[in-house]
Each structure stands twice: as structure tokens, then as C-alpha cells.
Design an enzyme around this catalytic site. Structure first.
Site, PDB file in Angstrom:
ATOM      1  CG  HIS A   1      -1.949  -3.621   9.530  1.00 44.16           C
ATOM      2  ND1 HIS A   1      -2.888  -3.269  10.150  1.00 44.16           N
ATOM      3  CD2 HIS A   1      -3.193  -3.793   8.459  1.00 44.16           C
ATOM      4  CE1 HIS A   1      -3.903  -2.464   9.380  1.00 44.16           C
ATOM      5  NE2 HIS A   1      -3.930  -2.482   8.560  1.00 44.16           N
TER       6      HIS A   1
ATOM      7  CG  HIS B   1       2.356  -2.830   2.465  1.00 42.16           C
ATOM      8  ND1 HIS B   1       1.485  -3.566   2.130  1.00 42.16           N
ATOM      9  CD2 HIS B   1       1.884  -2.253   3.485  1.00 42.16           C
ATOM     10  CE1 HIS B   1       0.531  -4.159   3.093  1.00 42.16           C
ATOM     11  NE2 HIS B   1       0.143  -2.434   3.980  1.00 42.16           N
TER      12      HIS B   1
HETATM   13 FE   LIG Z   1      -3.291  -5.621   4.001  1.00 41.58          FE
HETATM   14 FE   LIG Z   2      -1.475  -2.487   4.563  1.00 38.15          FE
END
Ligand SMILES: [Fe+2]
Ligand SMILES: [Fe+2]
Length: 268
Positions: A68, A155
Site C-alpha cells: 500500500h 511483507h
Molecule cells: Fe497491511
Molecule cells: Fe500489505
């Protein structure tokens, strides 16, 4: 020394929980260095410049990001104003910001430890960035030579990819910890060659939503298969993360401990 790492800070409830609870956690667990994942800190979608400043006004040393990272478009322009903020290393170059940084941590005895923090994104069920395994290999010598500790925020969505990356880094990294799923896993351990590992450290944000989003909205989208604007869930809040206890002489991790706290809803 003790390191605290908090999972994805989600929206205003996550930011508020950090503001209220972080100083207390730092005192309680004698924390020397704090990292948070900030990819959802602004309404669940990326990080605004204002919220980046707000986070860095707390006792936070490094903020890592994720898929993001560019959702607040202004952040493409401003990320380089924040050397403490790291985005996934495996975005194709050229790309604003940095994928890793080496930070100084002053211990209580005034000794300085150099801590490398790396952010990488997985590839399975994620944006198709460069291969994270291949991307870290060329910088491993530099990291080893310039830092006492190496911490990696991996991530990613797929547990298999995260575990495989943990083994890939075993004996090199001090810790490999997963973020992104927002659900904490109970598999924290020290791998055979000494790297602390957990598949996901969880999320710091609303407890009663669907990984941060209002549950009614998600249920509606699941039932109708029509898109709806996401809103941050309200109510109780969770604080998720891990703590790493480090042997200061050997620069090796001794223990990885999960942090999972909830704050009940303030009923008016
Ligand atoms: Fe997240
Ligand atoms: Fe994420």
C-alpha cells in the site's frame, strides 16, 4: 537489548493505540529500538505525509511499508523526506525511497548498535515486484559489514513463501518477520542457524472488523460481489507485534516473544 516491532498500524484506531500505548510498552519491556509497519496508517490505505510525521513524533525509530506504500500519491514525492521510512526493496528501479536503511541505536550503557532494517515484498498473491530472494542477495555483504543486526520485514501473503524466505535468511538475518496478512501467527521460533522467525506479526488496529475494514461493508461485498468503499472498523482495538531479546555481546537473538494486546471499546 530489546527490540519492539508492531504489525501494520491500521487507520486512526491504530494510530491512536500507538500514541496511547507505545510509551508504556517501551517502559514495561525496556525497549531500546522500535519499528512499526505503516502501510495502512492512513485510513487503511498507505501513509500521508502528515501521518508519517505524526508516527515519527512518537518513540518510533523506523517505519516499514508494503504493497500500500503508494496509495497516498503524495507519498511518491515526500517519502525521501523521511530517511526512517523504508519501502519494499524489490520495487523495480528507479523508485523513490529506499528498501533498507542502517540505523543507530544507543543502548543504556551508551554503546551504539547499528541496525539494518530491510523491507521486502513477497510475490505470491502480491503485486509482481522483483524476486525478493534474488534482490537481497547482492546487498548481503554490505549489510553484514555495516550492521550489527539485520531485521527483515517480509511483507507477503503466502505462508510458504514467508517460511522459505526465513530459511533463506537463516544464519544471516537477526530476524525475519512477516507482515501484510494482519493476522498474527503462533509459529515464532529461532530457526536452526539462529535467525528469529514468525510468519506474521499481526496488525495494530480495529479488532472487530475484517483485517481492519468495517465488517458490514466486507460482508456486503462478499454477498453481492459488488465493490463498496471501505471504511475503517470501529470498536475494540488490538496491538500486535513481537519483541526480540538480543545478546549484546554476540549480537544474536536470544528470544522472540509475541505481543497481542486488546483495548476494549470505550462505550459512551
Ligand atoms: Fe497491511
Ligand atoms: Fe500489505
Amino acid at each position: 537489548m530489546n527490540i519492539l516491532i508492531l504489525g501494520d498500524i491500521y487507520g486512526r484506531p491504530g494510530r491512536k493505540a500507538v500514541k496511547e500505548k507505545l510509551p508504556q510498552l517501551i517502559t514495561q519491556y525496556q525497549i531500546d529500538f522500535t519499528i512499526v509497519n505503516g502501510e495502512n496508517a492512513s485510513g487503511g490505505n498507505g501513509l500521508t505525509t502528515k501521518n508519517a510525521k505524526e508516527l515519527l513524533n512518537q518513540p518510533i525509530d523506523v517505519v516499514t511499508m508494503g504493497n500500500h506504500v503508494w496509495q497516498q500519491k503524495e507519498f511518491l514525492e515526500t517519502i525521501e523526506d523521511f530517511p526512517q521510512i523504508i519501502r519494499p526493496l524489490n520495487y523495480p528501479e528507479p523508485c523513490p525511497g529506499k528498501g533498507y536503511g542502517i540505523f543507530e541505536c544507543r543502548l543504556k550503557n551508551d554503546e551504539i548498535k547499528k541496525i539494518a532494517v530491510v523491507n521486502l515484498s513477497g510475490q505470491i498473491f502480491m503485486p509482481a515486484l522483483d524476486n525478493p530472494f534474488n534482490r537481497i542477495s547482492p546487498i548481503m555483504d554490505e549489510l553484514k559489514n555495516s550492521a550489527d543486526l539485520v531485521l527483515i520485514d517480509f511483507h507477503a501473503e503466502a505462508t510458504s513463501e514467508k517460511i522459505a524466505f526465513g530459511y533463506f535468511m537463516d544464519g544471516f538475518a537477526t530476524a525475519v518477520y512477516g507482515t501484510h496478512t494482519h493476522v498474527q501467527t503462533a509459529d515464532e521460533r529461532i530457526l536452526p542457524l539462529g535467525t528469529a522467525y514468525i510468519t506474521d506479526i499481526g496488525m495494530t488496529g480495529p479488532l472487530d472488523g475484517v483485517i481492519g475494514v468495517d465488517r458490514e461493508i466486507i460482508l456486503e461485498t462478499m454477498l453481492t460481489k459488488r465493490p463498496k468503499r471501505f471504511e475503517t472498523a470501529t470498536g475494540a482495538v488490538q496491538i500486535n507485534g513481537i519483541m526480540l531479546e538480543i545478546d549484546e555481546i554476540e549480537n544474536k537473538v536470544i528470544r522472540i516473544t509475541r505481543l497481542y494486546e486488546t483495548i476494549e471499546e470505550n462505550k459512551k
